[in-house]
Design a protein around this motif. Structure first.
Motif, PDB file in Angstrom:
ATOM      1  N   ASP A 114       0.852  -1.182   0.000  1.00 40.93           N
ATOM      2  CA  ASP A 114       0.000   0.000   0.000  1.00 40.93           C
ATOM      3  C   ASP A 114       0.894   1.240   0.000  1.00 40.93           C
ATOM      4  OD1 ASP A 114      -1.961   1.873   0.240  1.00 40.93           O
ATOM      5  OD2 ASP A 114      -2.676   1.226   2.202  1.00 40.93           O
ATOM      6  N   THR A 115       0.833   1.994  -1.082  1.00 41.65           N
ATOM      7  CA  THR A 115       1.667   3.190  -1.234  1.00 41.65           C
ATOM      8  C   THR A 115       0.823   4.458  -1.247  1.00 41.65           C
ATOM      9  OG1 THR A 115       1.562   3.034  -3.630  1.00 41.65           O
ATOM     10  CG2 THR A 115       3.381   1.903  -2.551  1.00 41.65           C
ATOM     11  N   ASP A 116      -0.311   4.416  -0.605  1.00 43.32           N
ATOM     12  CA  ASP A 116      -1.293   5.495  -0.684  1.00 43.32           C
ATOM     13  C   ASP A 116      -0.746   6.828  -0.162  1.00 43.32           C
ATOM     14  OD1 ASP A 116      -3.852   6.459  -1.337  1.00 43.32           O
ATOM     15  OD2 ASP A 116      -4.455   6.352   0.776  1.00 43.32           O
TER      16      ASP A 116
ATOM     17  N   LYS B  39       0.004  10.138  -2.649  1.00 40.61           N
ATOM     18  CA  LYS B  39      -0.812  11.349  -2.522  1.00 40.61           C
ATOM     19  C   LYS B  39       0.052  12.581  -2.285  1.00 40.61           C
ATOM     20  CE  LYS B  39      -5.168   9.334  -1.047  1.00 40.61           C
ATOM     21  NZ  LYS B  39      -6.116   9.164   0.062  1.00 40.61           N
ATOM     22  N   ASP B  40       1.186  12.411  -1.578  1.00 42.60           N
ATOM     23  CA  ASP B  40       2.089  13.531  -1.335  1.00 42.60           C
ATOM     24  C   ASP B  40       2.958  13.846  -2.546  1.00 42.60           C
ATOM     25  OD1 ASP B  40       1.075  13.786   1.184  1.00 42.60           O
ATOM     26  OD2 ASP B  40       2.721  12.731   2.178  1.00 42.60           O
ATOM     27  N   GLY B  41       2.996  12.956  -3.515  1.00 47.74           N
ATOM     28  CA  GLY B  41       3.735  13.204  -4.745  1.00 47.74           C
ATOM     29  C   GLY B  41       5.206  12.867  -4.703  1.00 47.74           C
ATOM     30  N   ILE B  42       5.663  12.132  -3.703  1.00 50.35           N
ATOM     31  CA  ILE B  42       7.082  11.777  -3.638  1.00 50.35           C
ATOM     32  C   ILE B  42       7.347  10.357  -4.117  1.00 50.35           C
ATOM     33  CG2 ILE B  42       7.503  13.376  -1.740  1.00 50.35           C
ATOM     34  CD1 ILE B  42       7.739  10.875   0.069  1.00 50.35           C
ATOM     35  N   PHE B  43       6.310   9.589  -4.420  1.00 46.22           N
ATOM     36  CA  PHE B  43       6.459   8.185  -4.799  1.00 46.22           C
ATOM     37  C   PHE B  43       5.708   7.943  -6.100  1.00 46.22           C
ATOM     38  CE2 PHE B  43       5.765   3.616  -4.543  1.00 46.22           C
ATOM     39  CZ  PHE B  43       6.952   3.164  -4.004  1.00 46.22           C
ATOM     40  N   ASN B  44       6.356   7.258  -7.057  1.00 50.57           N
ATOM     41  CA  ASN B  44       5.754   6.961  -8.346  1.00 50.57           C
ATOM     42  C   ASN B  44       5.426   5.468  -8.407  1.00 50.57           C
ATOM     43  OD1 ASN B  44       4.988   6.670 -10.994  1.00 50.57           O
ATOM     44  ND2 ASN B  44       6.655   7.920 -11.799  1.00 50.57           N
ATOM     45  N   LEU B  45       4.147   5.138  -8.395  1.00 55.53           N
ATOM     46  CA  LEU B  45       3.714   3.742  -8.374  1.00 55.53           C
ATOM     47  C   LEU B  45       4.052   3.016  -9.672  1.00 55.53           C
ATOM     48  CD1 LEU B  45       2.285   1.554  -6.733  1.00 55.53           C
ATOM     49  CD2 LEU B  45       0.130   2.346  -7.671  1.00 55.53           C
TER      50      LEU B  45
ATOM     51  N   ASN C 233       6.709   3.506 -11.666  1.00 50.81           N
ATOM     52  CA  ASN C 233       8.128   3.135 -11.607  1.00 50.81           C
ATOM     53  C   ASN C 233       8.350   1.966 -10.661  1.00 50.81           C
ATOM     54  OD1 ASN C 233       8.974   5.007 -13.437  1.00 50.81           O
ATOM     55  ND2 ASN C 233       9.705   6.475 -11.920  1.00 50.81           N
ATOM     56  N   PHE C 234       7.657   1.980  -9.543  1.00 53.55           N
ATOM     57  CA  PHE C 234       7.794   0.905  -8.562  1.00 53.55           C
ATOM     58  C   PHE C 234       7.329  -0.427  -9.152  1.00 53.55           C
ATOM     59  CE2 PHE C 234       5.901  -1.349  -4.795  1.00 53.55           C
ATOM     60  CZ  PHE C 234       7.105  -1.781  -4.274  1.00 53.55           C
ATOM     61  N   ALA C 235       6.209  -0.426  -9.872  1.00 53.96           N
ATOM     62  CA  ALA C 235       5.704  -1.657 -10.491  1.00 53.96           C
ATOM     63  C   ALA C 235       6.685  -2.176 -11.540  1.00 53.96           C
ATOM     64  CB  ALA C 235       4.338  -1.412 -11.108  1.00 53.96           C
ATOM     65  N   ASP C 236       7.269  -1.281 -12.328  1.00 51.91           N
ATOM     66  CA  ASP C 236       8.272  -1.693 -13.317  1.00 51.91           C
ATOM     67  C   ASP C 236       9.504  -2.288 -12.643  1.00 51.91           C
ATOM     68  OD1 ASP C 236       6.668  -0.861 -15.393  1.00 51.91           O
ATOM     69  OD2 ASP C 236       7.666   1.090 -15.602  1.00 51.91           O
TER      70      ASP C 236
ATOM     71  N   GLN D  16      -5.879   1.479  -6.849  1.00 52.17           N
ATOM     72  CA  GLN D  16      -6.068   2.367  -5.703  1.00 52.17           C
ATOM     73  C   GLN D  16      -4.772   2.587  -4.922  1.00 52.17           C
ATOM     74  OE1 GLN D  16      -9.147   0.613  -3.394  1.00 52.17           O
ATOM     75  NE2 GLN D  16     -10.717   0.947  -4.941  1.00 52.17           N
ATOM     76  N   ASN D  17      -3.721   2.965  -5.623  1.00 52.36           N
ATOM     77  CA  ASN D  17      -2.414   3.234  -5.023  1.00 52.36           C
ATOM     78  C   ASN D  17      -1.842   2.024  -4.283  1.00 52.36           C
ATOM     79  OD1 ASN D  17      -2.387   5.840  -6.011  1.00 52.36           O
ATOM     80  ND2 ASN D  17      -3.359   6.672  -4.194  1.00 52.36           N
TER      81      ASN D  17
END
Length: 138
Positions: free
Chosen positions: A31-33, A37-43, A45-48, A73-74
């Motif tokens: 869960d990277t919610d 939401k704060d904009g510091i994490f790119n889901l 890129n993480f999935a790749d 849902q993040n």
């Protein structure tokens, strides 16, 4: 003609004593919610990153039909048909955070009673600066 119908039905039936094995899937998630939401994490890129680094049969990126990844849902969901360690997903998440230089602000926490992890900020509290002068004056 009656016999042909009976034969067709008998061939459609399963043989006695043969059980069909149920396909077992293991479901995990990250869960990277909060950081998304704060904009510091790119889901994305993480999935790749996870899909490239995830090892199946000691080969990175060899997901095949064994592992499926999807985002909703993040959250990054990982479904596997082979039993793997849940901590392997935590290991990959921590490596990604280190690579993106987010390890100083985020940590990976296990969610209770679920097979998943959550990214949270570290609780950094400043020292009791307000109470120190009050204690010195007494």
């Amino acid at each position: 003609m009656v016999r042909k119908g009976v034969e067709a039905q008998s061939s459609a039936r399963k043989a006695k004593g043969v059980k069909q094995q149920r396909k077992i899937t293991y479901k995990y998630f990250v869960d990277t919610d909060i950081p998304v939401k704060d904009g510091i994490f790119n889901l994305d890129n993480f999935a790749d990153y996870v899909s490239k680094k995830y090892k199946v049969d000691n080969k990175a990126g060899n997901l095949g039909d064994v592992v499926t990844l999807y985002k909703s849902q993040n959250k990054l969901h990982v479904n596997t048909t082979q039993k793997i360690s849940q901590r392997y997903l935590k290991y990959l998440t921590k490596k990604y955070l280190k690579k993106q230089e987010l390890r100083d602000w985020l940590h990976v926490v296990s969610t209770p009673k679920k097979r998943g992890y959550e990214l949270r900020y570290f609780n950094i509290t400043q020292g009791n600066d307000e109470e120190a002068p009050a204690a010195e004056s007494q």
